[in-house]
Motif scaffolding. Structure first.
Motif, short mmCIF file in Angstrom:
data_model
loop_
_atom_site.label_atom_id
_atom_site.label_comp_id
_atom_site.label_asym_id
_atom_site.label_seq_id
_atom_site.Cartn_x
_atom_site.Cartn_y
_atom_site.Cartn_z
N SER A 25 0.82 -1.21 0.00
CA SER A 25 0.00 0.00 0.00
C SER A 25 0.85 1.26 0.00
O SER A 25 0.40 2.32 -0.42
N ALA A 26 2.10 1.17 0.48
CA ALA A 26 2.97 2.35 0.54
C ALA A 26 3.89 2.46 -0.68
O ALA A 26 4.63 3.43 -0.80
N MET A 27 3.83 1.49 -1.58
CA MET A 27 4.70 1.51 -2.74
C MET A 27 4.20 2.50 -3.79
O MET A 27 3.01 2.64 -4.00
N THR A 28 5.15 3.17 -4.40
CA THR A 28 4.85 4.01 -5.55
C THR A 28 5.79 3.56 -6.66
O THR A 28 6.57 2.62 -6.48
N SER A 29 5.75 4.22 -7.78
CA SER A 29 6.60 3.81 -8.89
C SER A 29 8.08 3.99 -8.60
O SER A 29 8.92 3.38 -9.24
N ASN A 30 8.43 4.85 -7.63
CA ASN A 30 9.85 5.06 -7.36
C ASN A 30 10.21 4.98 -5.87
O ASN A 30 11.29 5.38 -5.48
N ARG A 31 9.32 4.48 -5.04
CA ARG A 31 9.58 4.34 -3.60
C ARG A 31 9.20 2.94 -3.15
O ARG A 31 8.09 2.49 -3.43
N LEU A 32 10.10 2.29 -2.45
CA LEU A 32 9.87 0.94 -1.96
C LEU A 32 10.05 0.93 -0.45
O LEU A 32 11.07 1.40 0.06
N GLU A 33 9.04 0.43 0.25
CA GLU A 33 9.12 0.28 1.70
C GLU A 33 9.02 -1.19 2.05
O GLU A 33 8.15 -1.89 1.54
N LEU A 34 9.92 -1.63 2.90
CA LEU A 34 9.91 -3.01 3.39
C LEU A 34 9.79 -2.99 4.90
O LEU A 34 10.44 -2.18 5.57
N ASP A 35 8.97 -3.86 5.44
CA ASP A 35 8.93 -4.10 6.87
C ASP A 35 9.77 -5.36 7.10
O ASP A 35 9.52 -6.39 6.47
N ILE A 36 10.75 -5.25 7.98
CA ILE A 36 11.68 -6.36 8.18
C ILE A 36 11.77 -6.70 9.66
O ILE A 36 12.04 -5.83 10.49
N TRP A 37 11.52 -7.95 9.99
CA TRP A 37 11.64 -8.45 11.36
C TRP A 37 13.01 -9.11 11.51
O TRP A 37 13.41 -9.91 10.67
N GLY A 38 13.72 -8.77 12.57
CA GLY A 38 14.94 -9.50 12.89
C GLY A 38 16.21 -8.92 12.34
O GLY A 38 17.15 -9.65 12.01
N ILE A 39 16.29 -7.61 12.25
CA ILE A 39 17.54 -6.97 11.84
C ILE A 39 18.50 -7.01 13.02
O ILE A 39 18.10 -6.85 14.17
N THR A 40 19.77 -7.21 12.73
CA THR A 40 20.80 -7.15 13.76
C THR A 40 21.67 -5.93 13.50
O THR A 40 22.05 -5.66 12.36
N LEU A 41 21.96 -5.20 14.56
CA LEU A 41 22.85 -4.04 14.51
C LEU A 41 24.16 -4.44 15.20
O LEU A 41 24.20 -4.50 16.43
N PRO A 42 25.21 -4.72 14.44
CA PRO A 42 26.48 -5.14 15.04
C PRO A 42 27.27 -3.95 15.59
O PRO A 42 28.27 -3.51 15.01
N ILE A 43 26.81 -3.43 16.71
CA ILE A 43 27.42 -2.25 17.33
C ILE A 43 28.89 -2.50 17.65
O ILE A 43 29.72 -1.61 17.52
N SER A 44 29.23 -3.72 18.06
CA SER A 44 30.61 -4.02 18.42
C SER A 44 31.55 -3.90 17.22
O SER A 44 32.74 -3.68 17.39
N VAL A 45 31.03 -4.01 16.02
CA VAL A 45 31.85 -3.91 14.81
C VAL A 45 31.99 -2.46 14.36
O VAL A 45 33.08 -1.99 14.05
N TYR A 46 30.88 -1.71 14.33
CA TYR A 46 30.87 -0.38 13.73
C TYR A 46 30.90 0.77 14.74
O TYR A 46 31.08 1.91 14.35
N GLY A 47 30.69 0.48 16.01
CA GLY A 47 30.74 1.53 17.03
C GLY A 47 29.41 2.23 17.22
O GLY A 47 28.55 2.23 16.34
N LEU A 48 29.24 2.82 18.38
CA LEU A 48 27.99 3.50 18.74
C LEU A 48 27.66 4.66 17.83
O LEU A 48 26.50 4.87 17.45
N GLU A 49 28.68 5.45 17.46
CA GLU A 49 28.45 6.66 16.68
C GLU A 49 27.80 6.37 15.33
O GLU A 49 27.01 7.17 14.83
N ALA A 50 28.12 5.23 14.74
CA ALA A 50 27.54 4.87 13.44
C ALA A 50 26.02 4.77 13.51
O ALA A 50 25.33 4.96 12.51
N TYR A 51 25.49 4.47 14.69
CA TYR A 51 24.05 4.31 14.88
C TYR A 51 23.41 5.51 15.57
O TYR A 51 22.26 5.46 15.98
N GLY A 52 24.18 6.58 15.72
CA GLY A 52 23.65 7.77 16.38
C GLY A 52 23.48 7.58 17.87
O GLY A 52 22.68 8.27 18.50
#
Length: 176
Positions: A25-52
């Motif tokens: 319902s949120a898709m347009t011809s040039n915008r794609l939205e995905l709902d994703i369950w289970g993303i991992t944020l590897p803070i130990s690899v990239y550091g806190l600042e990378a994630y704000g």
């Protein structure tokens, strides 16, 4: 929390065990939205600042598993390719096969020439909720990609590993 994950910042998220759901319902011809369950944020690899994040806003001393749906937004989409190996809907998902025993697969491409020429191609892999199956998705954009994170869904990765039934994706979500 809204985070820009354009270009090399896309590596800030790990999607290997994720479940993807298209928000048609949120898709347009040039915008794609995905709902994703289970993303991992590897803070130990990239550091806190990378994630704000800072030491005072750090949720806990571990990498983050997002136990809930997170929205990824691709703006100015100029091409996509999706490949799906279909699964059965029972609680022990198996690949579906044709009578000749070959796997049932779906493939759709649009803007194919842009997928070959674009410098901004984002590749995702996970389980698609509908149609249900293993999915590989490539998205070419000429603009930004962002992710909307809800801190309330943050769980330490160690807790997720110890209790996947509590924090992981529940197959009943695909039937709703």
């Amino acid at each position: 929390m809204l985070l820009d994950i354009s270009k090399e910042k896309f590596e800030l998220i790990y999607l290997g065990e994720s479940h993807l759901r298209f928000d048609y319902s949120a898709m347009t011809s040039n915008r794609l939205e995905l709902d994703i369950w289970g993303i991992t944020l590897p803070i130990s690899v990239y550091g806190l600042e990378a994630y704000g994040l800072t030491e005072s806003t750090r949720p806990f001393n571990d990498d983050v598993y997002v136990s809930g749906f997170t929205k990824i937004i691709f703006n100015d989409v100029i091409g996509c390719n999706i490949e799906i190996e279909l699964f059965s809907y029972d609680y022990n998902p198996n690949n579906l096969c044709w009578p000749d025993k070959t796997l049932m697969k779906l493939n759709k491409t649009w803007g194919e020439e842009n997928l070959k020429d674009s410098n901004n191609i984002y590749e995702l892999e996970g389980t698609l909720t509908s149609p249900y199956g293993r999915c590989e998705l490539s998205v070419a954009t000429c603009s930004s990609v962002s992710i909307e994170l809800n801190n309330a869904d943050f769980v330490p990765v160690r807790e997720y590993i110890l209790n996947t039934k509590k924090y992981g994706f529940n197959q009943d979500f695909i039937r709703t």
